[in-house]
Write a protein that holds these residues in place. Sequence first.
Motif, PDB file in Angstrom:
ATOM      1  N   VAL A 269      10.710  -3.827   6.764  1.00 39.84           N
ATOM      2  CA  VAL A 269      10.530  -3.615   5.324  1.00 39.84           C
ATOM      3  C   VAL A 269       9.789  -2.307   5.062  1.00 39.84           C
ATOM      4  CG1 VAL A 269       9.514  -4.514   3.202  1.00 39.84           C
ATOM      5  CG2 VAL A 269      10.571  -6.082   4.832  1.00 39.84           C
ATOM      6  N   GLU A 270       8.701  -2.067   5.781  1.00 46.16           N
ATOM      7  CA  GLU A 270       7.924  -0.848   5.560  1.00 46.16           C
ATOM      8  C   GLU A 270       8.747   0.397   5.854  1.00 46.16           C
ATOM      9  OE1 GLU A 270       3.399  -2.552   6.412  1.00 46.16           O
ATOM     10  OE2 GLU A 270       4.488  -1.479   8.003  1.00 46.16           O
ATOM     11  N   SER A 271       9.542   0.360   6.910  1.00 46.98           N
ATOM     12  CA  SER A 271      10.390   1.505   7.239  1.00 46.98           C
ATOM     13  C   SER A 271      11.454   1.712   6.167  1.00 46.98           C
ATOM     14  CB  SER A 271      11.049   1.289   8.608  1.00 46.98           C
ATOM     15  OG  SER A 271      11.906   2.357   8.924  1.00 46.98           O
ATOM     16  N   TYR A 272      12.036   0.614   5.693  1.00 46.48           N
ATOM     17  CA  TYR A 272      13.066   0.717   4.650  1.00 46.48           C
ATOM     18  C   TYR A 272      12.476   1.291   3.360  1.00 46.48           C
ATOM     19  CZ  TYR A 272      16.182  -0.734   0.911  1.00 46.48           C
ATOM     20  OH  TYR A 272      16.980  -0.745  -0.202  1.00 46.48           O
ATOM     21  N   LEU A 273      11.284   0.809   2.965  1.00 46.35           N
ATOM     22  CA  LEU A 273      10.650   1.314   1.750  1.00 46.35           C
ATOM     23  C   LEU A 273      10.297   2.784   1.881  1.00 46.35           C
ATOM     24  CD1 LEU A 273       8.256  -1.640   0.783  1.00 46.35           C
ATOM     25  CD2 LEU A 273      10.507  -1.095  -0.163  1.00 46.35           C
ATOM     26  N   ASP A 274      10.020   3.219   3.103  1.00 45.79           N
ATOM     27  CA  ASP A 274       9.637   4.609   3.339  1.00 45.79           C
ATOM     28  C   ASP A 274      10.842   5.543   3.399  1.00 45.79           C
ATOM     29  OD1 ASP A 274       7.775   6.708   3.915  1.00 45.79           O
ATOM     30  OD2 ASP A 274       8.416   6.604   6.012  1.00 45.79           O
ATOM     31  N   THR A 275      11.931   5.094   4.047  1.00 45.47           N
ATOM     32  CA  THR A 275      13.065   5.994   4.286  1.00 45.47           C
ATOM     33  C   THR A 275      14.334   5.604   3.524  1.00 45.47           C
ATOM     34  OG1 THR A 275      13.896   4.718   6.190  1.00 45.47           O
ATOM     35  CG2 THR A 275      12.182   6.373   6.622  1.00 45.47           C
ATOM     36  N   GLY A 276      14.467   4.331   3.179  1.00 48.30           N
ATOM     37  CA  GLY A 276      15.679   3.864   2.526  1.00 48.30           C
ATOM     38  C   GLY A 276      16.831   3.620   3.481  1.00 48.30           C
ATOM     39  N   ALA A 277      16.588   3.798   4.775  1.00 44.96           N
ATOM     40  CA  ALA A 277      17.653   3.662   5.775  1.00 44.96           C
ATOM     41  C   ALA A 277      17.516   2.332   6.519  1.00 44.96           C
ATOM     42  CB  ALA A 277      17.587   4.811   6.771  1.00 44.96           C
TER      43      ALA A 277
END
Length: 344
Positions: free
Chosen positions: A13-21
Amino acid sequence: MNDRSREVFRRVVESYLDTGAPVGSRTLTRSMSEQVSAATIRNVMQDLEYLGLLGSPHVSAGRVPTQLGLRLFVDGLLELGDLAGEDREKIDATLGSNTSDVAGLLDSVGQALSGLTRGASLVLAPKRAAPVKHVEFVSLAQDRALVVLVFADGHVENRVFTPPPGQTPSSMREAANFINALAEGRTLSELADVMRREIAARRQQIDALAADLVEQGLVLWQDKGEATERLIVRGRGNLLTGETEAEDLERIRELFDDLERKRDIAEFLDLTEEGDGVRIFIGSENKLFSLTGSSLVVSPYMNADRKIVGAVGVIGPTRLNYGRIVPIVDYTAQLVGRLISDRA
């Protein structure tokens, strides 16, 4: 979830919120707190996908959080930091003007939130404190209703709320009719006070009538004082021959029915006025923006009497930096409340 699956979920989730990928298993092997294989992480991600918390845009792609996953993250795993000093200074500078115009103040609030968050701002002007002229409740769905408020000064407001369980269109009409009979010259808060006094009066009448019957052992209380309270007629009570006792029981039944109606009406009034702290609506949870897949972070602000009079918020994609935006919205709402109170 165990510790490992919770960490995998949080990092996705944190990576998705940061990069959108989408996030792949190999990427996670480099950031996990324990050394685990990509195959192990894939198994965990599959379990999370089975639970409906993660999804995959393509068969060979990594995972992204679903709306349910984002909701779980926001409610249970989101870590909120303090408001950044730079953000605080910008908000204070924008709202620190000496203008006495509330409309101008709220316009500045919208500009400040949009500039800081790069999202669309939402600013609701202070609620009306004018006397209510007419109230109408409209059922929209099983868990949604609309209240139309017509104020004595001609202003009209529509508010959506979740009605008490089990309400029907006819019960809403009955509630509106009762409120309208009392509404003249009263504000919403004053109407709520009237209903509370009506409930207390009915409660006293029931207690007085039931006291003798309880003492005789003909009836007994169940859950007295609770919303589910009932007066139970005991076996010997069914053999009542005295006309007075029978009349008292019938009168108590009528008073209970009236008490229940007034409790429902009081709850309608509370729901019409109520508001919460910072709330986050993700995707379809927010009926206004469900088709655009947006999120709404909103917080009410209060006047000097600690009554909620309006709200400020930010609308953006579901991939928001919630950890940063929530403190911004919260601080802005508190500041607006103080400024509104000072200008009142």
